[in-house]
Write an enzyme that holds these catalytic residues in place. Structure first.
Site, PDB file in Angstrom:
ATOM      1  N   TYR A 166      -0.348 -24.551  -9.766  1.00 14.08           N
ATOM      2  CA  TYR A 166       0.334 -24.711  -8.485  1.00 14.08           C
ATOM      3  C   TYR A 166      -0.494 -25.666  -7.632  1.00 14.08           C
ATOM      4  O   TYR A 166      -1.709 -25.583  -7.588  1.00 14.08           O
ATOM      5  CB  TYR A 166       0.473 -23.356  -7.784  1.00 14.08           C
ATOM      6  CG  TYR A 166       1.431 -23.390  -6.628  1.00 14.08           C
ATOM      7  CD1 TYR A 166       2.786 -23.186  -6.834  1.00 14.08           C
ATOM      8  CD2 TYR A 166       1.000 -23.631  -5.338  1.00 14.08           C
ATOM      9  CE1 TYR A 166       3.681 -23.224  -5.775  1.00 14.08           C
ATOM     10  CE2 TYR A 166       1.877 -23.672  -4.273  1.00 14.08           C
ATOM     11  CZ  TYR A 166       3.221 -23.467  -4.506  1.00 14.08           C
ATOM     12  OH  TYR A 166       4.108 -23.510  -3.457  1.00 14.08           O
TER      13      TYR A 166
ATOM     14  N   THR B  80       2.248 -15.356   2.460  1.00 14.96           N
ATOM     15  CA  THR B  80       3.286 -14.923   3.393  1.00 14.96           C
ATOM     16  C   THR B  80       3.831 -13.577   2.948  1.00 14.96           C
ATOM     17  O   THR B  80       4.132 -13.367   1.777  1.00 14.96           O
ATOM     18  CB  THR B  80       4.416 -15.967   3.482  1.00 14.96           C
ATOM     19  OG1 THR B  80       3.882 -17.165   4.076  1.00 14.96           O
ATOM     20  CG2 THR B  80       5.575 -15.480   4.328  1.00 14.96           C
ATOM     21  N   LEU B  81       3.956 -12.668   3.902  1.00 15.26           N
ATOM     22  CA  LEU B  81       4.472 -11.321   3.655  1.00 15.26           C
ATOM     23  C   LEU B  81       5.903 -11.241   4.165  1.00 15.26           C
ATOM     24  O   LEU B  81       6.221 -11.780   5.227  1.00 15.26           O
ATOM     25  CB  LEU B  81       3.610 -10.289   4.390  1.00 15.26           C
ATOM     26  CG  LEU B  81       2.109 -10.342   4.111  1.00 15.26           C
ATOM     27  CD1 LEU B  81       1.362  -9.423   5.075  1.00 15.26           C
ATOM     28  CD2 LEU B  81       1.829  -9.967   2.672  1.00 15.26           C
ATOM     29  N   GLU B  82       6.751 -10.573   3.432  1.00  7.76           N
ATOM     30  CA  GLU B  82       8.146 -10.350   3.828  1.00  7.76           C
ATOM     31  C   GLU B  82       8.250  -8.891   4.245  1.00  7.76           C
ATOM     32  O   GLU B  82       8.449  -8.012   3.417  1.00  7.76           O
ATOM     33  CB  GLU B  82       9.069 -10.670   2.658  1.00  7.76           C
ATOM     34  CG  GLU B  82       8.919 -12.103   2.176  1.00  7.76           C
ATOM     35  CD  GLU B  82       9.088 -12.235   0.675  1.00  7.76           C
ATOM     36  OE1 GLU B  82       9.096 -11.218  -0.031  1.00  7.76           O
ATOM     37  OE2 GLU B  82       9.207 -13.375   0.217  1.00  7.76           O
TER      38      GLU B  82
ATOM     39  N   GLN C  77      -2.143  -5.160  -1.428  1.00  6.60           N
ATOM     40  CA  GLN C  77      -3.227  -5.327  -2.389  1.00  6.60           C
ATOM     41  C   GLN C  77      -2.846  -6.401  -3.385  1.00  6.60           C
ATOM     42  O   GLN C  77      -1.676  -6.547  -3.728  1.00  6.60           O
ATOM     43  CB  GLN C  77      -3.541  -4.014  -3.082  1.00  6.60           C
ATOM     44  CG  GLN C  77      -2.353  -3.347  -3.729  1.00  6.60           C
ATOM     45  CD  GLN C  77      -2.619  -1.887  -4.045  1.00  6.60           C
ATOM     46  OE1 GLN C  77      -3.749  -1.485  -4.247  1.00  6.60           O
ATOM     47  NE2 GLN C  77      -1.565  -1.098  -4.097  1.00  6.60           N
TER      48      GLN C  77
ATOM     49  N   GLN D 159      -0.795 -23.192   2.922  1.00 15.13           N
ATOM     50  CA  GLN D 159      -0.126 -22.618   4.090  1.00 15.13           C
ATOM     51  C   GLN D 159      -1.073 -21.734   4.894  1.00 15.13           C
ATOM     52  O   GLN D 159      -1.931 -21.056   4.361  1.00 15.13           O
ATOM     53  CB  GLN D 159       1.121 -21.841   3.682  1.00 15.13           C
ATOM     54  CG  GLN D 159       0.865 -20.585   2.885  1.00 15.13           C
ATOM     55  CD  GLN D 159       2.157 -19.942   2.397  1.00 15.13           C
ATOM     56  OE1 GLN D 159       3.254 -20.477   2.535  1.00 15.13           O
ATOM     57  NE2 GLN D 159       2.030 -18.763   1.816  1.00 15.13           N
TER      58      GLN D 159
ATOM     59  N   SER E 257       0.487   4.207   1.036  1.00 16.15           N
ATOM     60  CA  SER E 257       0.504   4.961   2.296  1.00 16.15           C
ATOM     61  C   SER E 257       1.475   4.346   3.297  1.00 16.15           C
ATOM     62  O   SER E 257       2.133   5.067   4.054  1.00 16.15           O
ATOM     63  CB  SER E 257      -0.896   5.015   2.903  1.00 16.15           C
ATOM     64  OG  SER E 257      -1.761   5.746   2.063  1.00 16.15           O
TER      65      SER E 257
ATOM     66  N   LYS F 149       0.866  -1.177   0.000  1.00 15.28           N
ATOM     67  CA  LYS F 149       0.000   0.000   0.000  1.00 15.28           C
ATOM     68  C   LYS F 149       0.901   1.225   0.000  1.00 15.28           C
ATOM     69  O   LYS F 149       1.829   1.321   0.803  1.00 15.28           O
ATOM     70  CB  LYS F 149      -0.905   0.013   1.243  1.00 15.28           C
ATOM     71  CG  LYS F 149      -1.894  -1.132   1.333  1.00 15.28           C
ATOM     72  CD  LYS F 149      -2.929  -1.107   0.235  1.00 15.28           C
ATOM     73  CE  LYS F 149      -3.857   0.081   0.373  1.00 15.28           C
ATOM     74  NZ  LYS F 149      -4.788   0.185  -0.766  1.00 15.28           N
TER      75      LYS F 149
ATOM     76  N   ASP G 224       1.026 -17.947  -8.074  1.00 13.75           N
ATOM     77  CA  ASP G 224       0.733 -18.797  -9.232  1.00 13.75           C
ATOM     78  C   ASP G 224      -0.735 -19.180  -9.330  1.00 13.75           C
ATOM     79  O   ASP G 224      -1.414 -19.326  -8.309  1.00 13.75           O
ATOM     80  CB  ASP G 224       1.555 -20.089  -9.153  1.00 13.75           C
ATOM     81  CG  ASP G 224       2.977 -19.905  -9.615  1.00 13.75           C
ATOM     82  OD1 ASP G 224       3.172 -19.433 -10.741  1.00 13.75           O
ATOM     83  OD2 ASP G 224       3.896 -20.249  -8.840  1.00 13.75           O
TER      84      ASP G 224
END
Length: 192
Positions: free
Chosen positions: A162, A127-129, A148, A174, A103, A101, A119
């Site tokens: 996948y 999962t976010l890094e 987003q 996951q 902001s 995002k 995929d």
């Protein structure tokens, strides 16, 4: 081709693309906002001398859960794994891309390092890094908008979505932030 809000709503309504839980208010002109879950995976840097993608390193990270009304504080220069609150399920002819995002980016928060592509056929929480590039700590609130998803229509359905096993499916299904499983398909070409 990037899918518009009209087509995003159509795919969500028909169940071809599933976001669970789904909130129609999250649909944007060409994306759907996703929210942050309550689980984070922190790196225990003292357990190993280095990170080796070829080796399984099960004690490299540990799972931390915060209360729904409590923020997770991400310190400057810190890197942790988080996850989307929404479970994302894609059909065999639609791919997605996670973007941050703007902001939050303007506050110094990066939501993914390199792995923003999702995929066709994937089903699970993304999962976010998460990295804090700012000079002050950032509070990350569970349930807040963190990124987003943009959706792309493929020219034809993929032969091996996948999860089918043909190309690997290490992260299918996951739940929560999932540590790297790079050791399961590590490949290195010998360069002379």
């Amino acid at each position: 081709m990037l899918i518009s809000d009209r087509d995003i709503r159509r795919h969500l309504d028909s169940g071809r693309v599933r976001l669970e839980p789904s909130d129609p208010a999250m649909v944007q002109p060409a994306s759907v906002d996703v929210r942050l879950d309550r689980w984070f995976r922190l790196f225990d840097n003292h357990k190993y001398a280095h990170i080796d993608p070829e080796q399984e390193q099960p004690e490299l990270t540990r799972l931390v859960e915060v209360a729904p009304d409590e923020p997770f504080v991400l310190h400057p220069g810190e890197f942790v794994l988080g996850a989307t609150y929404e479970k994302v399920t894609l059909p065999d002819d639609i791919a997605a891309r996670l973007e941050g995002k703007s902001s939050l980016g303007r506050l110094g928060l990066l939501t993914h390092s390199t792995a923003g592509f999702i995929d066709p056929g994937f089903s699970g929480h993304v999962t976010l890094e998460l990295s804090n590039m700012a000079t002050l700590p950032i509070k990350l609130w569970p349930g807040s908008k963190v990124g987003q998803l943009c959706f792309f229509q493929l020219s034809s359905p993929t032969e091996h979505p996948y999860g089918s096993g043909a190309y690997g499916n290490r992260y299918q299904g996951q739940r929560g932030p999932t540590a790297s499983r790079s050791h399961l398909n590590f490949h290195r070409t010998v360069i002379e």
